[in-house]
Design a protein around this motif. Structure first.
Motif, short mmCIF file in Angstrom:
data_model
loop_
_atom_site.label_atom_id
_atom_site.label_comp_id
_atom_site.label_asym_id
_atom_site.label_seq_id
_atom_site.Cartn_x
_atom_site.Cartn_y
_atom_site.Cartn_z
N TRP A 124 0.80 -1.22 0.00
CA TRP A 124 0.00 0.00 0.00
C TRP A 124 0.84 1.28 0.00
CZ3 TRP A 124 -4.75 0.30 -1.51
CH2 TRP A 124 -5.56 -0.85 -1.43
N HIS A 127 -0.99 2.77 -4.79
CA HIS A 127 -2.15 1.99 -5.22
C HIS A 127 -2.10 1.81 -6.73
CE1 HIS A 127 -6.12 0.31 -5.59
NE2 HIS A 127 -6.46 1.27 -6.45
N TYR A 148 -10.79 -1.64 0.81
CA TYR A 148 -10.51 -3.03 0.43
C TYR A 148 -10.44 -3.96 1.63
CZ TYR A 148 -9.64 -2.00 -4.52
OH TYR A 148 -9.80 -1.64 -5.83
N SER A 149 -10.00 -3.44 2.76
CA SER A 149 -9.89 -4.29 3.95
C SER A 149 -11.25 -4.61 4.57
CB SER A 149 -8.99 -3.63 5.00
OG SER A 149 -9.59 -2.41 5.43
N LEU A 151 -14.15 -5.00 2.58
CA LEU A 151 -15.06 -5.52 1.56
C LEU A 151 -15.75 -6.79 2.07
CD1 LEU A 151 -13.10 -5.16 -1.80
CD2 LEU A 151 -15.20 -3.98 -1.15
N LEU A 155 -16.91 -8.12 -4.40
CA LEU A 155 -15.51 -7.75 -4.63
C LEU A 155 -15.40 -6.70 -5.73
CD1 LEU A 155 -13.81 -11.26 -4.48
CD2 LEU A 155 -14.06 -9.58 -2.64
N SER A 159 -9.37 -1.23 -9.99
CA SER A 159 -9.89 0.14 -10.01
C SER A 159 -9.43 0.84 -11.27
CB SER A 159 -9.42 0.92 -8.77
OG SER A 159 -8.01 1.08 -8.80
N LEU A 169 -14.28 2.43 -8.91
CA LEU A 169 -14.19 1.03 -8.52
C LEU A 169 -15.38 0.31 -9.14
CD1 LEU A 169 -13.42 1.75 -4.78
CD2 LEU A 169 -11.78 0.97 -6.47
#
Length: 1016
Positions: A124, A127, A148-149, A151, A155, A159, A169
Motif C-alpha cells: 500500500w 495503489h 478493500y480491507s 469488503l 468484490l 480500479s 471502482l
C-alpha cells in the motif's frame, strides 16, 4: 530465439483491385518456447527508458526487443509471490506493479547508465489499479486500503484511476466513485445483469460500454450525457452489439476488441467514433493492448498464449494469376502510370492482371518507348509487341540484347553482349563490334549516341559514332550498374566488389554496409527526399545521400544504412539486378522492384524507418563469475580478475540488424568489436592501468551521448607495482645503503691502515727489488757478453774447417786436370769432411740459438747410442787427422731415451775439446749402465786438467769470458735433458768426461717442456 510468424490476413481476391487486396500483417508470437517464463501476459507497459514490461504469473518480465529478463522471488528478496496482477504508471512516468498479496514493485534505475530493475516496496505504498494512473497520494491510499480491507462478498478487484483525485471502482454489478472530498467510495450506478466493460478515455473520463452500443460516460463522479454510443464500423459489429467484447485504454481514446478485430475509439466532431486498427487478429483471452506510435506496432497480451507483436507491413506484392510469376523476376517495362509488364503479364494497380501472348522467359531487359509498344527478345530474335492488341512481330535477327534506348525520329539504339547498333523503322542497321574485348553487361545512354557501358572489365565511356572507348574505370572489376546523378557525379556498382562514387574525376569507395551486404548493389534509386534506396542480395537499404558524400569527403567516419528484410515483411532478402530496367516508379510514387520471389511494391515516402534512439544500459556486471553492483563512476578490479563480463541492452523493437551494437576497450585496443547477440561483452585479463569500455550503435558517431555507453575500468597493479611499494623500496634502499656505507667506511679505514703498513713493507721490498734489478741488469750485461763470446767462439772454431775447405778447394782448382783418380778421391773426401765439420759446427750453433727461444721444447725419442756414436765419428774422422789423433768407438747395444740433437751437441762439444787438447793421441767414446743410470764417457790421452780447471769447468756462477764458455753451454744442454757431467783427469796423462742420464724408461719428465731448472 525469435519466432517470426508472417501472417497474410487478406486473401487474394481476383474480383477486387489487386493492390488493395494485399493488406498484410507481421505477427510475432512469444511464449515459453522462445523467452517467456509463463504464457499468461496480464498487462503490458513501456517505461520511461523505452523497455517493455510484462505482468505474468511467474514474475515481472522486461523485454528490450531482443531478450526477456524475468524478475521473480529469486531476483527480488522478500517478494512473496510471482503472480503480477497489473502495471500502471504515476503522473511522473514511474512504473509500478501490483503483486498478488498486496505487495508493490517499483521500476527504477541505480544510475544514469544502469538498466531499470524492479525494487520491492511496502504494501500500500502506492495503489496500482487496473487502468489509469497509479495513486500515490497518502490520503487516497488510506481510503482505498480501508475500503478493500472491509469488503464483503461483493468484490471490486480492480480500479480505474483517472488521477490521484478521481478513482472508480467497478465490477459486473456496480460502479463506485472515490475522490479527495469523500471519506469512502459512493455508488454511482447499478449494472446488475448488464455485463459492463469499463475503459478510461484518454485519461479524461470513464466510459462504461454496455451491449447494444450503449455508452455511459462519468467524469468527476457525474454522468456525461453527450456520449451515448459509438459511431463507425464498430457500431455494426455483431460481437460488440451482443456484448462480446473487451476494452482497453490508450493515450488518445480506448480500444475495443470484438470479433477478432481491434477498433480504436476517439472523439470526432464531439462524438465517440471508431476505426478499424487490426482485422482478423486472433488472440485467445486478450488481456492487454499497447500501441507504440514510433514503432507503428501493437503489443497484445494473452492470458494463455503469451505475447503477440503485430505490425502492418509496408511492403506488398501484386497477386498473379500465374504461379510462375511468384518466382524469380527480372526486367519490368512501364506500360502506363498504373501498369507494367513483367514476364508475360500485364500488371495493374487497380485492375486484375492480364496475360500477354508471348513467352520471353526470365527477361534481362524490356523496352517500352511509351507508345503502347514493347520490345523484347524471344527465340533469339528481337520482337515487338502491341500491348493493347496483343499482336507481336519479329523485327530483327538480333539476340543477347541487354539494352535499348531512344535514338530520335523512330530510331532506337540497342546493345548486345558484343556491340551496339541501331533499329531504324524496325530494321537493324549499323551494328558495330565493341572496340574492346569485354562482354557488355549493362548500358546507360547519357546523350545521343554516347553511352556508359558496364562490362566484365570495368566501366567504359563509349562513343557510338566514332566506335571508340574514350575512358575506362575499374578495369579489374565487373560493373553491375551505373547511376548518373549529374555530369560530374556517377554512382557505380560492381558485382561483389562494392560500390563507388565518381565525383569531379575522383573515385571514392563506399562502405560495404552491415554484413558486407552492399558488395553488390542492384540499383541506385533516388526518392526525391535526399535518400537512396539500395536493393541488394541481402536486404533493402535506405541511406542518406549526403552521408555518403560526407563519407567520401572524410567528414563522416560512419554511414547509417537502414536495413529492411524479411522481418519487415519482404517476401525475400534477395533482390534481382543486372536487368534493364531494374526498378519502376508507378502512380502515386509506388516503387516496383524485382526479387527472387516476385515483385515488391511499396511507397518510399510513406515508410518511416524506426531508428534505435534509446540509450544503452548496463544490465548486469560480473567479475570472475560473481555479480557486482554497477557503479556509473566506474569499477576497480584486482590485478588477477581474469574475466570481466557485462550485459548491455538498448531498447529497440525493430529489425535487430539496425541496432548493431559494438564495443571498444579504449586504452587497450583501437578496434571496434561486435557485441554478442545476448548482449554480453567479455573482457579477459587486462594489464594494470585505466581503461574505458565504450559501447555504441554501429554507424553512429561515438560523440552522440544517447548512442553510447561508457564504463571507466581501473585495473589495480600488483602490490610490487604500487607507489607506496616503490617508496618503501627506496627508503629501504637508502637505509641499507647508509649501513653499507658505514660498514664500508669502517672497512676502508681499516684497509687504509693495513695498506699503509703494506706500503711501508713494500717500500723495503721495493728497495730490495731495485737492488736485485741492478744485479739483474749486470747479469743481463754478462749474459749478453756471454752470448757474444759464444758467437765469437763458434765463428773462431768455424775458421779451421773453412780454411781447410778453402785450401782443398784451391788445390782442386789448380791441379784437377793433373790429379790421378786416387788423388782426386782423396781431395774430394777431404773436402767432404771439411763441409761435414762445418755443418756440425753450424748445427751446434743453431741448437744453442733454439734453446734460447721462448717456448723451446725438447723432443725425447728412443734411439741406439751406437748409431749416435758412429755418426759423430764420421763427422770428426778427417778433423782428427789434423792433430794426428785416433777416435775409438767402443761398440754398445744400449739404447737411450732423450733428445737426440741435444745429446749429440753435448758429445760433439766434448769430443771437439778432447781433439783440441790432444796431439798424437787417442780419444775413446764409450757407454755403460750402472744402477739405472746411463754413463757416456769421452776419454783422451791429452794434456789433462788441473783441479782449478776442473772446478772452473764445473762452475755455473762464473762470468763468461774468453775461456770456459763451452762448459756453460754443455751444462745448459745437460739441464735440458736432465743430465749431469763428471770429470776425472791427471795432468799430462789425459781426462775422462762422463755424462750421466737418469730415468731411461720414462718419456714424460719434468723438463720436456724445455724449461731449465733453477741455477742452470
Amino acid at each position: 530465439m525469435r519466432i517470426l510468424l508472417i501472417a497474410l490476413i487478406s486473401l487474394i481476391l481476383h474480383d477486387f483491385p489487386a493492390f488493395a487486396a494485399q493488406e498484410r500483417y507481421i505477427v510475432s508470437q512469444y511464449n515459453t518456447d522462445n523467452g517467456l517464463p509463463q504464457n499468461s501476459v496480464k498487462d503490458i507497459v513501456f517505461d520511461e527508458w523505452g523497455y517493455c514490461w510484462l505482468a505474468t504469473e511467474m514474475g515481472m518480465v522486461r523485454y528490450d526487443g531482443q531478450r526477456f529478463v524475468t524478475y521473480g522471488t529469486s531476483e527480488l528478496p522478500g517478494l512473496k509471490s510471482t503472480r503480477v496482477e497489473g502495471l500502471t504508471s504515476d503522473d511522473r512516468g514511474t512504473l509500478y506493479a501490483r503483486v498478488y498479496g498486496g505487495q508493490i514493485i517499483k521500476v527504477a534505475v541505480s544510475g544514469s547508465q544502469a538498466a531499470p530493475v524492479p525494487v520491492l516496496l511496502p504494501a500500500w505504498s502506492v495503489h496500482v489499479g487496473r487502468q489509469g494512473e497509479a495513486v500515490v497520494d497518502k490520503g487516497m491510499r488510506r481510503k482505498l486500503a480501508y475500503f478493500y480491507s472491509h469488503l464483503g462478498k461483493k468484490l471490486f478487484p480492480f480500479s480505474s484511476n483517472i488521477s490521484n483525485n478521481e478513482v472508480y471502482l467497478g465490477n459486473a454489478e456496480s460502479l463506485l466513485y472515490l475522490s479527495m472530498d469523500l471519506k469512502a467510495p459512493v455508488t454511482l450506478r447499478d449494472y446488475t445483469g448488464d455485463n459492463p466493460q469499463y475503459a478510461i478515455f484518454a485519461g479524461q473520463f470513464l466510459a462504461c460500454l454496455l451491449p447494444g452500443n450503449r455508452v455511459e460516460a462519468w467524469k468527476d463522479g457525474r454522468r456525461v450525457t453527450s456520449y451515448t454510443s459509438i459511431a463507425g464500423p464498430l457500431a455494426t459489429n455483431v460481437h460488440f452489439l451482443s456484448g462480446n467484447f473487451l476494452t482497453f485504454p490508450c493515450p488518445d481514446g480506448f480500444y475495443a476488441y470484438a470479433g477478432e478485430s481491434l477498433y480504436k475509439i476517439t472523439l470526432h466532431d464531439g462524438r465517440l467514433h471508431s476505426e478499424v486498427e487490426l482485422e482478423d487478429i486472433h488472440v485467445p483471452f486478450l488481456t492487454s493492448v499497447r500501441f507504440m506510435p514510433g514503432q507503428q506496432t501493437f503489443y497484445l497480451g494473452s492470458l494463455t498464449d503469451g505475447l503477440f507483436i503485430v505490425r502492418k507491413t509496408q511492403f506488398s506484392a501484386p497477386p498473379f494469376s500465374s504461379a510462375v510469376l511468384d518466382q524469380s523476376l527480372y526486367a519490368q517495362a512501364k506500360a502506363g502510370d498504373d501498369r507494367l509488364v513483367v514476364k508475360n503479364m500485364l500488371i495493374s494497380i487497380d485492375e486484375k492482371p492480364r496475360q500477354l501472348p508471348f513467352e520471353p522467359g526470365i527477361a534481362s531487359w524490356f523496352f517500352a518507348p511509351g507508345n503502347g509498344q514493347l520490345y523484347y527478345e524471344q527465340n533469339y530474335k528481337l520482337n515487338k509487341l502491341d500491348i493493347a492488341s496483343g499482336r507481336s512481330q519479329v523485327v530483327a535477327a538480333e539476340n543477347k540484347i541487354i539494352h535499348m534506348s531512344p535514338g530520335g525520329e523512330g530510331q532506337y539504339f540497342f546493345a548486345s553482349e558484343r556491340g551496339f547498333g541501331k533499329l531504324v523503322h524496325d530494321k537493324a542497321v549499323g551494328f558495330k563490334e565493341f572496340p574492346q574485348k569485354a562482354n557488355i553487361l549493362f548500358a546507360r545512354q547519357i546523350r545521343p549516341s554516347y553511352f556508359l557501358v558496364c562490362t566484365e572489365k570495368g566501366l567504359k565511356w563509349y562513343d557510338y559514332e566514332r566506335n571508340r572507348v574514350d575512358k575506362s574505370l575499374l578495369e579489374a572489376m565487373p560493373i553491375r550498374t551505373v547511376h548518373v546523378e549529374a555530369d560530374n557525379k556517377l554512382w557505380i556498382s560492381t558485382y561483389g566488389k562494392g560500390f563507388y562514387l565518381l565525383h569531379n574525376k575522383k573515385l571514392y569507395r563506399m562502405p560495404a554496409g552491415p554484413r558486407q551486404s552492399l558488395t553488390t548493389v542492384h540499383s541506385f534509386i533516388e526518392d526525391g527526399s535526399g535518400y537512396f534506396w539500395l536493393p541488394s542480395n541481402n536486404g533493402l537499404f535506405k541511406v542518406r545521400k549526403s552521408d555518403l558524400q560526407a563519407f567520401a569527403e572524410r567528414r563522416l567516419d560512419k554511414v547509417n544504412f537502414f536495413r529492411f528484410d524479411r522481418t519487415d515483411g519482404l517476401p525475400t532478402n534477395e533482390f534481382n539486378g543486372g536487368c534493364d530496367p531494374s526498378y519502376l516508379w508507378l502512380k502515386d510514387s509506388l516503387l516496383s522492384l524485382p526479387s527472387m520471389k516476385g515483385l515488391v511494391w511499396f511507397y518510399p515516402h510513406q515508410i518511416k524507418p524506426y531508428y534505435p534512439t534509446k540509450a544503452i544500459f548496463a544490465d548486469s556486471l560480473t567479475v570472475k563469475g560473481r555479480s557486482i553492483p554497477f557503479n556509473t563512476g566506474g569499477i576497480t578490479l584486482s590485478p588477477d580478475f581474469k574475466r570481466l563480463s557485462i550485459h548491455v541492452s538498448s531498447p529497440y523493437f525493430g529489425n535487430p540488424e539496425n541496432l548493431d551494437l559494438e564495443y571498444q576497450v579504449a586504452g587497450l585496443d583501437p578496434d571496434w568489436h561486435k557485441v554478442e547477440k545476448n548482449g554480453e561483452v567479455t573482457i579477459a585479463s587486462l594489464p594494470p592501468g585505466d581503461y574505458k569500455l565504450l559501447v555504441r550503435r554501429n554507424s553512429v558517431d561515438i560523440s552522440d551521448s544517447r548512442a553510447q555507453f561508457t564504463l571507466p575500468v581501473e585495473v589495480q597493479p600488483w602490490f610490487y607495482n604500487t607507489w607506496w611499494f616503490y617508496t618503501l623500496c627506496i627508503c629501504m634502499s637508502v637505509g641499507i645503503g647508509y649501513l653499507l656505507f658505514k660498514r664500508r667506511l669502517t672497512k676502508l679505514q681499516k684497509e687504509a691502515q693495513e695498506l699503509e703498513n703494506i706500503i711501508s713493507a713494500r717500500t723495503h721490498e721495493l728497495k730490495g727489488a731495485v737492488d736485485d734489478l741492478a744485479k739483474s741488469e749486470m747479469a743481463l750485461l754478462e749474459s749478453n757478453r756471454f752470448k757474444d763470446h759464444v758467437i765469437t767462439m763458434v765463428l773462431h772454431d768455424m775458421r779451421s774447417p773453412l780454411r781447410f775447405i778453402s785450401l782443398i778447394s784451391g788445390n782442386l782448382l789448380k791441379n784437377h786436370k793433373h790429379l790421378t783418380p786416387g788423388d782426386l778421391d782423396a781431395y774430394l773426401g777431404d773436402l767432404h769432411m771439411g763441409t761435414q765439420n762445418l755443418l756440425g759446427f753450424t748445427e751446434q750453433f743453431f741448437m744453442w740459438i733454439s734453446t734460447q727461444q721462448q717456448g723451446f721444447k725438447i723432443s725425447k725419442n728412443l734411439f741406439p747410442l751406437n748409431a749416435l756414436f758412429e755418426e759423430i765419428a764420421s763427422l770428426y774422422k778427417e778433423l782428427f787427422k789434423v792433430n794426428h789423433n785416433r777416435l775409438t768407438i767402443v761398440h754398445t747395444d744400449l739404447e737411450c731415451i732423450s733428445d737426440y740433437q741435444i745429446l749429440s751437441v753435448i758429445i760433439r762439444n766434448l769430443i771437439d775439446n778432447a781433439n783440441k787438447n790432444t796431439t798424437d793421441g787417442e780419444i775413446t767414446l764409450s757407454c755403460r749402465e750402472e744402477n739405472g743410470q746411463l754413463l757416456i764417457s769421452i776419454s783422451d790421452t791429452g794434456q789433462g786438467l788441473t783441479d782449478e780447471q776442473i772446478a772452473l769447468f764445473m762452475s755455473r756462477d762464473r762470468q763468461a769470458g774468453n775461456r770456459g764458455t763451452g762448459s756453460l753451454l754443455i751444462h745448459t744442454m745437460l739441464d735440458y735433458i736432465q743430465g749431469s757431467i763428471s770429470i776425472t783427469s791427471q795432468p799430462g796423462k789425459g781426462s775422462t768426461f762422463t755424462i750421466l742420464l737418469q730415468n731411461l724408461n720414462q718419456f714424460d719428465t719434468p723438463g720436456q717442456d724445455g724449461s731449465v731448472p733453477a741455477g742452470s
